[in-house]
Enzyme design. Structure first.
Site, PDB file in Angstrom:
ATOM      1  N   GLY A 243       0.810  -1.216   0.000  1.00 36.18           N
ATOM      2  CA  GLY A 243       0.000   0.000   0.000  1.00 36.18           C
ATOM      3  C   GLY A 243       0.842   1.264   0.000  1.00 36.18           C
ATOM      4  CB  THR A 244       3.991   2.170   1.758  1.00 38.94           C
ATOM      5  OG1 THR A 244       3.467   1.873   3.051  1.00 38.94           O
ATOM      6  CG2 THR A 244       4.911   3.374   1.842  1.00 38.94           C
TER       7      THR A 244
ATOM      8  CG  ASN B  35      -4.613   4.293   9.612  1.00 41.97           C
ATOM      9  OD1 ASN B  35      -4.975   5.316   9.037  1.00 41.97           O
ATOM     10  ND2 ASN B  35      -3.565   4.269  10.401  1.00 41.97           N
TER      11      ASN B  35
ATOM     12  CD  GLN C 156      -6.494  -0.223   7.570  1.00 43.14           C
ATOM     13  OE1 GLN C 156      -7.232  -1.191   7.777  1.00 43.14           O
ATOM     14  NE2 GLN C 156      -5.233  -0.200   7.970  1.00 43.14           N
TER      15      GLN C 156
ATOM     16  CB  SER D 271      -2.196  -2.938   1.248  1.00 41.70           C
ATOM     17  OG  SER D 271      -1.260  -3.727   1.937  1.00 41.70           O
TER      18      SER D 271
ATOM     19  CG  HIS E 205      -0.169  -6.520   4.855  1.00 41.19           C
ATOM     20  ND1 HIS E 205      -0.190  -6.144   6.175  1.00 41.19           N
ATOM     21  CD2 HIS E 205       0.232  -5.428   4.170  1.00 41.19           C
ATOM     22  CE1 HIS E 205       0.198  -4.881   6.283  1.00 41.19           C
ATOM     23  NE2 HIS E 205       0.452  -4.420   5.073  1.00 41.19           N
TER      24      HIS E 205
ATOM     25  CB  THR F 211      11.219  -9.886 -11.739  1.00 43.22           C
ATOM     26  OG1 THR F 211      12.201  -9.773 -12.762  1.00 43.22           O
ATOM     27  CG2 THR F 211      10.494 -11.214 -11.851  1.00 43.22           C
TER      28      THR F 211
ATOM     29  CB  CYS G 242       5.928   4.991  14.589  1.00 40.55           C
ATOM     30  SG  CYS G 242       6.723   5.203  16.165  1.00 40.55           S
TER      31      CYS G 242
HETATM   32  N1  PLP Z   1      -2.705   3.378   3.974  1.00 41.01           N
HETATM   33  C1  PLP Z   1      -3.373   3.032   5.095  1.00 41.01           C
HETATM   34  C2  PLP Z   1      -4.670   3.705   5.387  1.00 41.01           C
HETATM   35  C3  PLP Z   1      -2.847   2.079   5.964  1.00 41.01           C
HETATM   36  O1  PLP Z   1      -3.514   1.770   7.067  1.00 41.01           O
HETATM   37  C4  PLP Z   1      -1.594   1.482   5.644  1.00 41.01           C
HETATM   38  C5  PLP Z   1      -0.976   0.496   6.561  1.00 41.01           C
HETATM   39  O2  PLP Z   1      -1.247   0.492   7.752  1.00 41.01           O
HETATM   40  C6  PLP Z   1      -0.951   1.850   4.455  1.00 41.01           C
HETATM   41  C7  PLP Z   1      -1.537   2.796   3.644  1.00 41.01           C
HETATM   42  C8  PLP Z   1       0.346   1.212   4.047  1.00 41.01           C
HETATM   43  O3  PLP Z   1       0.134  -0.076   3.524  1.00 41.01           O
HETATM   44  P1  PLP Z   1       1.300  -1.173   3.493  1.00 41.01           P
HETATM   45  O4  PLP Z   1       1.464  -1.675   4.891  1.00 41.01           O
HETATM   46  O5  PLP Z   1       0.799  -2.234   2.573  1.00 41.01           O
HETATM   47  O6  PLP Z   1       2.522  -0.523   2.962  1.00 41.01           O
END
Ligand code: PLP
Length: 359
Positions: free
Chosen positions: A67-68, A135, A163, A183, A185, A221, A302
């Site tokens: 997600g990041t 989140n 989320q 994301s 996971h 890849t 964090c």
């Molecule tokens: N965006 C939100 C709202 C999240 O809660 C999170 C992770 O907690 C992320 C982005 C980041 O996702 P990832 O852990 O897959 O990098």
């Protein structure tokens, strides 16, 4: 017996995702190779893409490492020539990708202040970045309204649906968005894969260049096992889970006497509650609950494992810390009862300690 109640940090792996990961691990081929093994790998990649589209609606899907990265790709890749406007309660993944962005305030219930958005949109074209659901609190932003304002002013709308995905209807169309991030996971897939879903035809500057993978949007890849798991998790994430989890969540809120719920009046994710116990630090509560077998988190954990002051609660005008209880897809039927029991015992112990200290 311990109870895992931190799904918003990471969901337990779904059986279908585990099988998909294991099957992909045994494929030697690179999806870019033209021989038979490569084509088998490519088929798996295509299948995962189809599963994501089947669950989250038509879009160009760019697989990422999570997600990041999906958020960073959207924000850095779409911002050229645009001002960036970002919700004040966004995840650090979004805030850090947009240094110098204008922060959009939220109302006391945590939902976006639409009047403030309308005001901020006057001026040169913008890229607006908003989360579908928060989140920490689970609060859901009024995205269709925000989208209408964005369209009116020629702004692009990127949605962080990390989320929300799997817990409420999510698609470019439902939100009126140009792009959205998910994301693996957080859906019950493995860690290590995510996706940016794009309105077809959108110009995007890649973050990582290289061998032209993902139609030149993201070089490297593809991490096939994680992507196959993401696809399977997207397929397995059953919207009917929401009803079951919301009943448990509501029972927790009704049973935790003395707790305040952050964002209580707003539409929220079905699995999430943010409980404030006035006068008691969130970190103390998380440790006490962990000792009682309840694994929850403080609002803003964090990567150092330390608990910082929550920028989300601060933006809502709340001074106290909160603990986040987020029910996973496989939460047992007695999860609420067991949590309420542990939480009430903790509340009584902490109150006795305060009274003893005051004497
Ligand atoms: N965006 C939100 C709202 C999240 O809660 C999170 C992770 O907690 C992320 C982005 C980041 O996702 P990832 O852990 O897959 O990098």
């Amino acid at each position: 017996m311990t109870l895992y109640l931190d799904a918003n940090a990471s969901e337990p792996l779904r059986p279908a995702a585990r099988s998909a990961v294991l099957a992909a691990l045994d494929l030697p081929g690179n999806p870019s190779s033209v021989h038979t093994a490569g084509r088998s790998a490519r088929r798996l990649l295509d299948r995962a893409r189809d599963q994501v589209v089947a669950r989250f609606g038509p879009a160009e899907v760019v697989f990422t490492a999570g997600g990041t990265e999906a958020n960073a790709l959207a924000i850095r890749g779409l911002a050229a020539g645009r001002r960036v406007l970002v919700g004040a309660t966004e995840h650090p993944a979004v805030l850090a990708a947009a240094p110098g962005a204008t922060l959009l305030p939220v109302l006391p219930d945590g939902t976006l202040d639409l009047d403030a958005l309308a005001g901020a949109l006057h001026g040169p074209p913008a890229l607006v970045c908003l989360m579908a659901a928060n989140n920490e609190t689970g609060v859901i932003h009024p995205l269709p309204d925000a989208s209408t304002l964005c369209r009116w002013h020629g702004a692009l709308l990127h949605v962080d649906a990390v989320q929300a995905a799997g817990r409420m209807p999510v698609s470019l169309e439902a939100f009126g968005a140009d792009s959205l991030a998910i994301s693996g996971h957080k859906l019950g897939g493995p860690k290590g894969a995510g996706a940016l879903m794009l309105r077809p035809g959108l110009d995007l500057v890649p973050l990582v260049t290289g061998g032209g993978q993902e139609r030149g949007r993201r070089g490297g890849t593809e991490p096939l096992p994680a992507i196959a798991g993401l696809g399977a998790a997207a397929e397995a994430a059953d919207p009917a889970e929401a009803t079951r989890l919301s009943v448990l969540r509501d029972a927790i809120e009704a049973g935790c006497h003395g707790a305040e719920v952050a964002g209580a009046g707003a539409p929220r994710l079905p699995n999430t509650t943010s409980l404030i116990l006035p006068g008691h630090a969130a970190e103390t509560q998380v440790i006490a609950l962990d000792l009682a077998g309840m694994q929850v988190s403080a609002g803003a954990a964090c990567s150092s494992g330390k608990v910082g002051r929550s920028h989300v609660l601060a933006a809502m005008g709340l001074a106290e810390g909160a603990i986040r209880v987020s029910l996973p897809w496989d939460a047992p039927p007695d999860a609420a009862e067991r949590f309420v029991q542990a939480w009430s015992a903790m509340r009584d112990r902490l109150s006795r300690r305060v009274l003893a200290g005051a004497r």
